[in-house]
Design an enzyme around this catalytic site. Structure first.
Site, mmCIF file in Angstrom:
data_model
loop_
_atom_site.group_PDB
_atom_site.id
_atom_site.type_symbol
_atom_site.label_atom_id
_atom_site.label_comp_id
_atom_site.label_asym_id
_atom_site.label_seq_id
_atom_site.Cartn_x
_atom_site.Cartn_y
_atom_site.Cartn_z
ATOM 1 N N GLU A 1 0.811 -1.220 0.000
ATOM 2 C CA GLU A 1 0.000 0.000 0.000
ATOM 3 C C GLU A 1 0.848 1.275 0.000
ATOM 4 O O GLU A 1 0.727 2.117 0.912
ATOM 5 C CB GLU A 1 -0.958 0.019 1.201
ATOM 6 C CG GLU A 1 -1.932 -1.131 1.194
ATOM 7 C CD GLU A 1 -2.973 -1.029 2.306
ATOM 8 O OE1 GLU A 1 -2.955 -0.072 3.083
ATOM 9 O OE2 GLU A 1 -3.816 -1.947 2.383
ATOM 10 N N GLU B 1 -5.078 -8.603 0.694
ATOM 11 C CA GLU B 1 -5.808 -8.163 1.892
ATOM 12 C C GLU B 1 -7.268 -7.978 1.518
ATOM 13 O O GLU B 1 -7.587 -7.291 0.552
ATOM 14 C CB GLU B 1 -5.302 -6.813 2.430
ATOM 15 C CG GLU B 1 -4.033 -6.889 3.219
ATOM 16 C CD GLU B 1 -3.646 -5.545 3.840
ATOM 17 O OE1 GLU B 1 -4.553 -4.736 4.149
ATOM 18 O OE2 GLU B 1 -2.444 -5.314 4.004
HETATM 19 O O1 IFM Z 1 -4.339 -2.850 9.064
HETATM 20 C C1 IFM Z 1 -4.303 -2.332 7.778
HETATM 21 C C2 IFM Z 1 -3.078 -2.827 7.043
HETATM 22 O O2 IFM Z 1 -1.893 -2.544 7.714
HETATM 23 C C3 IFM Z 1 -3.006 -2.200 5.673
HETATM 24 N N1 IFM Z 1 -4.251 -2.375 4.967
HETATM 25 C C4 IFM Z 1 -5.475 -2.042 5.644
HETATM 26 C C5 IFM Z 1 -5.536 -2.732 6.994
HETATM 27 C C6 IFM Z 1 -6.848 -2.380 7.719
HETATM 28 O O3 IFM Z 1 -6.939 -1.004 7.910
#
Ligand code: IFM
Length: 452
Positions: free
Chosen positions: A163, A344
């Site tokens: 990210e 994710e």
């Molecule tokens: O916890 C975070 C993660 O570190 C990065 N992506 C989003 C998740 C939830 O907010």
């Protein structure tokens, strides 16, 4: 489920959010340790000093993953644990921790997916300008070489950054995340230097790891205007340029998106764009929900606005729109023509222990069912999706929200460190087992193949 054999089912975490042991065995401060120490940054002055104590409890956590039948586990390396000054002398005790973790995963037949950077820059490098300093591309390449040479005999799946749009925009542009800087030039420099570092790391991994399978992990999500006001529509386009395009575009097409070209041009030197656009093997996607955007007077002229009342929301107010996930997967497939791994997806929920000491997180199960079904629709429509990793394995330290938001499929009692698999963990395990039984009679899929 109608997914193909060898589809990879996994879970993701990050070092800062679970490891704890923040000042044990030679680890030094990351920018997040320092950022959280400033008064008022986080409710209750919580820290990640202990987090889930995964540094000491990794064996129990790997046993949990094995019991769930996970094929793969994505974790990140804490740069300040293995290189306390960010460069120079390596820390053997820190390196040895990841040896133990990787060996435990392999013994449990769980494929390690290693992410080099999940936001915890060594403070020693921030003191030299951090991502604003062009030299960081060289520091990141050296760090990558250390990691590649140490673990590349056992780890083949590498992600460069997790990210990048979040840690640059929030950390250097809006000041909401570490290191807490809100400055336009800082943001644009950081974007370019992260892209450059990505390209340098890809070269190092190709050279140092035989059979490496390399990707980067991006958020992509539709940015919808909050209203019919043209100012909101323009703001949505501006946010989309930073959020969706600032990293995948240069990395794939060797050019910044038109909306960012002029802002970033002053930092681009001859040869940079070719260095950034090194071929990679897969696209890593993190996706939770779409953004609804309104015009604002902040640094990028756009703010996160409320979703329309008709849109369902999660316990923490995030919009729940599985169709946007399906469309995003199809869009990535069409634009980037790479295998996709969802690295994710998940939701925070109001998890409470019931009288039997269990967590019946039916909201989370509903979310996961709807989103995996949307993924199935995307696959049926042609998207080359090869894996899905839930966020997250454990209830962890959720950055500025501390321990208040629980994203895990395994509950963590942060006072005792007791782990309790939630109903969603059982649902996920059953789904993986059903998939294995119907599609891979030989047993557990390892995903250890290279792309093809
Ligand atoms: O916890 C975070 C993660 O570190 C990065 N992506 C989003 C998740 C939830 O907010």
């Amino acid at each position: 489920m109608t997914t193909r054999p060898n589809f990879v089912w996994g879970a993701s975490t990050s070092a800062f959010q679970i490891e704890g042991a923040a000042h044990v065995d030679g680890r030094t401060d990351s920018i997040w340790d320092v950022y959280l120490r400033a008064p008022g940054r986080i409710k209750g002055s919580e820290t990640a000093e202990v987090a889930c104590d995964h540094y000491h409890r990794y064996a129990e956590d790997v046993a949990l993953m094995r019991a769930l039948g996970l094929n793969a586990y994505r974790f990140s390396i804490a740069w300040p644990r293995v290189l306390p000054q960010g460069r120079g002398a390596a820390n053997e005790a820190g390196l040895a921790f990841y040896d133990r973790l990787i060996d435990a995963l392999l013994a449990a037949e769980i494929e390690p997916w290693l992410c080099l950077y999940h936001w915890d820059l060594p403070q020693a490098l921030e003191a030299l300008g951090g991502w604003q300093n062009r030299d960081i591309a060289g520091w990141f390449a050296d760090y990558t070489a250390l990691v590649a040479r140490r673990y590349g005999d056992r780890v083949k799946r590498f992600a460069t950054f997790n990210e990048p749009c979040v840690f640059t925009l929030f950390g250097y542009g809006l000041g909401w995340h570490a290191p807490g800087i809100a400055d336009k030039a800082a943001l644009h420099k950081a974007i370019h230097h992260v892209n450059l570092s990505h390209g340098r790391a890809v070269d190092v991994l190709r050279k140092d790891v035989a059979g490496a399978s390399i990707g980067a992990i991006h958020n992509r999500q539709p940015c919808y205007p909050c209203s019919a006001n043209p100012a909101d529509a323009a703001a949505a386009l501006r946010l989309a340029a930073y959020w969706n395009d600032a990293f995948p575009f240069p990395q794939a097409f060797a050019s910044y998106p038109p909306a960012l070209l002029d802002a970033i041009a002053p930092y681009v030197m001859p040869g940079d764009m070719a260095q950034i656009a090194r071929p990679i093997d897969w696209f890593g996607l993190n996706h939770y929900s779409p953004h609804y955007v309104r015009a604002d007077t902040d640094l990028i002229g756009a703010a996160f606005g409320p979703a329309p009342d008709t849109v369902p929301r999660s316990a923490i107010g995030w919009p729940v729109v599985p169709d946007a996930f399906r469309d995003t997967l199809l869009d990535i497939h069409q634009r980037f023509q790479l295998p996709i791994y969802v690295l994710e997806n998940g939701t925070a929920a109001n998890d409470v222990l019931d009288a039997a000491g269990q967590i019946q997180d039916h909201d989370r199960i509903g979310y996961l069912k709807a989103y995996t079904a949307a993924m199935e629709q995307a696959i049926a429509a042609g998207a080359d999706v090869r894996g899905y990793f839930v966020w997250s394995l454990l209830d962890n330290f959720e950055w500025g929200a501390g321990y208040s938001q629980r994203f895990g499929i395994v509950y963590v009692d942060h006072a005792t460190q007791r782990r309790i698999p939630k109903a969603s963990a059982r649902w996920y395990a059953d789904m993986i087992a059903g998939h294995r039984n119907s599609h891979d009679p030989a047993g557990r899929t390892t995903g250890r193949k290279t792309e093809g």
